[in-house]
Each structure stands twice: as C-alpha cells, then as structure tokens.
Enzyme design. Structure first.
Site, mmCIF file in Angstrom:
data_model
loop_
_atom_site.group_PDB
_atom_site.id
_atom_site.type_symbol
_atom_site.label_atom_id
_atom_site.label_comp_id
_atom_site.label_asym_id
_atom_site.label_seq_id
_atom_site.Cartn_x
_atom_site.Cartn_y
_atom_site.Cartn_z
ATOM 1 N N HIS A 90 -119.001 20.446 97.440
ATOM 2 C CA HIS A 90 -118.498 19.653 98.566
ATOM 3 C C HIS A 90 -117.035 20.032 98.860
ATOM 4 O O HIS A 90 -116.634 20.189 100.011
ATOM 5 C CB HIS A 90 -118.525 18.152 98.243
ATOM 6 C CG HIS A 90 -119.884 17.549 98.036
ATOM 7 N ND1 HIS A 90 -120.264 16.985 96.843
ATOM 8 C CD2 HIS A 90 -120.939 17.390 98.873
ATOM 9 C CE1 HIS A 90 -121.500 16.495 96.956
ATOM 10 N NE2 HIS A 90 -121.933 16.738 98.171
ATOM 11 N N LYS A 116 -131.182 3.666 99.223
ATOM 12 C CA LYS A 116 -131.065 4.901 98.439
ATOM 13 C C LYS A 116 -130.344 4.618 97.120
ATOM 14 O O LYS A 116 -129.200 4.161 97.126
ATOM 15 C CB LYS A 116 -130.316 5.953 99.271
ATOM 16 C CG LYS A 116 -130.473 7.346 98.720
ATOM 17 C CD LYS A 116 -129.991 8.401 99.706
ATOM 18 C CE LYS A 116 -129.953 9.759 99.033
ATOM 19 N NZ LYS A 116 -129.429 10.799 99.883
ATOM 20 N N ARG A 128 -126.678 25.403 101.493
ATOM 21 C CA ARG A 128 -126.634 26.153 100.242
ATOM 22 C C ARG A 128 -127.680 27.245 100.220
ATOM 23 O O ARG A 128 -127.386 28.417 100.120
ATOM 24 C CB ARG A 128 -126.873 25.214 99.041
ATOM 25 C CG ARG A 128 -125.723 24.299 98.777
ATOM 26 C CD ARG A 128 -126.123 23.170 97.898
ATOM 27 N NE ARG A 128 -126.975 22.239 98.622
ATOM 28 C CZ ARG A 128 -127.319 21.048 98.196
ATOM 29 N NH1 ARG A 128 -126.927 20.639 97.019
ATOM 30 N NH2 ARG A 128 -128.072 20.257 98.930
ATOM 31 N N SER A 177 -125.296 17.291 93.408
ATOM 32 C CA SER A 177 -124.856 16.098 92.672
ATOM 33 C C SER A 177 -125.938 15.673 91.676
ATOM 34 O O SER A 177 -125.624 15.257 90.554
ATOM 35 C CB SER A 177 -124.575 14.947 93.637
ATOM 36 O OG SER A 177 -123.570 15.301 94.548
HETATM 37 P P1 ADP Z 1 -126.922 14.002 101.418
HETATM 38 O O1 ADP Z 1 -127.631 12.863 100.742
HETATM 39 O O2 ADP Z 1 -126.479 13.711 102.807
HETATM 40 O O3 ADP Z 1 -127.621 15.337 101.305
HETATM 41 P P2 ADP Z 1 -124.990 15.157 99.598
HETATM 42 O O4 ADP Z 1 -123.757 14.548 99.021
HETATM 43 O O5 ADP Z 1 -126.025 15.647 98.656
HETATM 44 O O6 ADP Z 1 -125.556 14.083 100.603
HETATM 45 O O7 ADP Z 1 -124.602 16.375 100.550
HETATM 46 C C1 ADP Z 1 -123.745 16.201 101.638
HETATM 47 C C2 ADP Z 1 -123.598 17.531 102.356
HETATM 48 O O8 ADP Z 1 -122.948 18.456 101.505
HETATM 49 C C3 ADP Z 1 -124.937 18.186 102.736
HETATM 50 O O9 ADP Z 1 -124.764 18.897 103.943
HETATM 51 C C4 ADP Z 1 -125.189 19.147 101.605
HETATM 52 O O10 ADP Z 1 -125.974 20.251 102.021
HETATM 53 C C5 ADP Z 1 -123.765 19.582 101.295
HETATM 54 N N1 ADP Z 1 -123.649 20.018 99.922
HETATM 55 C C6 ADP Z 1 -124.031 19.378 98.794
HETATM 56 N N2 ADP Z 1 -123.785 20.135 97.705
HETATM 57 C C7 ADP Z 1 -123.250 21.293 98.163
HETATM 58 C C8 ADP Z 1 -122.819 22.510 97.541
HETATM 59 N N3 ADP Z 1 -122.927 22.716 96.246
HETATM 60 N N4 ADP Z 1 -122.326 23.474 98.341
HETATM 61 C C9 ADP Z 1 -122.260 23.300 99.674
HETATM 62 N N5 ADP Z 1 -122.664 22.206 100.332
HETATM 63 C C10 ADP Z 1 -123.154 21.214 99.582
#
Ligand code: ADP
Length: 164
Positions: A18, A42, A91, A129
C-alpha cells in the site's frame, strides 16, 4: 491543476505494498486521501479507527496525506470530498477482474469519476494484508513487508488474551 485522489481500501493492516502505491501516487497527485473502509459486514482484525490511527502514525508529518474512515458507497464519498480520482493498486492478473468490475460500476454510478491503477514493485506483488496477518499469527518474519509500527501492533494483537 491540483488533483486530490482518494485511495480506498481495507488496510487491515496497511503494508509496504500500500505504501509503495501511495508514494507513487504522491508523484502524480497533489494530495491523497487514504479512505479506510468501515463495512460492518466485513470482518477485520483491526477496527476502522485502529487502522486509521496506524496509517496516521506512518504519515504523521506528511501534509499531502489525509487519513479518513468512510462508510457507504465509495462514489458518494468521492463526491462528498470534492474529488474525482480513485487510486487502486494492481498486483497480479487475478486482481484485474474484480478491479475492472468495480471501476466500471463506479463509472456507471458517477461518470465524473476516473479510476487510476498503479503497480507496486515486484517484491510487493505477492503481498496482501491477509497473508501478513496469517504469517504474523504464527510468529513468522514480516520485517520486509510492513513498517515496524505495524509489526508491533500485529504482535500485540496476536499475543493478547483471547477476550482482550
Ligand atoms: P480492499 O478490501 O479494498 O481490496 P485492500 O486494503 O486489500 O482493500 O487493498 C486496497 C487497494 O490496495 C487495492 O486496490 C489493492 O489492490 C491494493 N493493494 C493491496 N495490497 C497491495 C500490494 N501489495 N501492492 C499494491 N497494491 C496493493
């Protein structure tokens, strides 16, 4: 023109993936509002307020970053904040289908809104995450995937008595 972008997500917890996207975003946008989603349906390890606080600890003195919690429809939130850009991370190919569906639906709901996708460094392309929570729950090494403050929070969560 100074563009403000909204970066929405669960951030449960924020990871270096992130953070990589946020740094790239700051090269393009004047300001980024990190919008922590608070969806009661969620299940999350950290409360929305905890997730917000953890991100604020990382960006404490960065004036171009704001952290907020939001509920409800993302497009309504984007409008309410006077923005028209959503940033999302991509990703791997498997992210694409869901992200494209969301982006198309959001565009249908509000034609003003554009979604911008950014790709992280390769080492973060397999980072999520959920994986971090799983590794941390077994005491595995997550040093290169999250900031130290996040590691400490995860350790505290997993070492706490069950009803704490
Ligand atoms: P959500 O539940 O909306 O997917 P996340 O916190 O998992 O929430 O992800 C938020 C955003 O950040 C999404 O667009 C996800 O693809 C991106 N994201 C999550 N992890 C990574 C990572 N390791 N690298 C790049 N983008 C990421």
């Amino acid at each position: 023109m100074e563009i403000t972008a909204i970066y929405p997500g669960s951030f449960d917890p924020i990871t270096n993936g992130h953070i990589d996207i946020i740094s790239r975003g700051l090269n393009i946008f004047h300001k980024i509002i990190i919008a922590v989603m608070n969806h009661p349906g969620k299940k999350s390890l950290f409360t929305a307020e905890e997730r917000k606080e953890m991100i604020e600890e990382i960006y404490g003195d960065e004036a171009r970053i704001e952290v907020d919690v939001f509920k409800g429809l993302l497009v309504d939130y984007v409008e309410q904040r006077g923005a028209n850009v959503i940033v999302r991370g991509l990703r791997v190919v498997s992210d694409f289908e869901y992200e494209m569906q969301m982006a198309q639906m959001n565009r249908k709901l509000d034609t003003r809104i554009e979604t911008v996708f950014m790709m992280p460094r390769e080492i973060y392309s397999y980072l999520s995450s959920s994986l971090i929570k799983e590794i941390a729950s077994y005491g595995g090494n997550i040093d290169c995937f999250v900031p130290k403050s996040i590691k400490t929070r995860l350790e505290a969560k997993f070492n706490a008595p069950p009803d704490a």
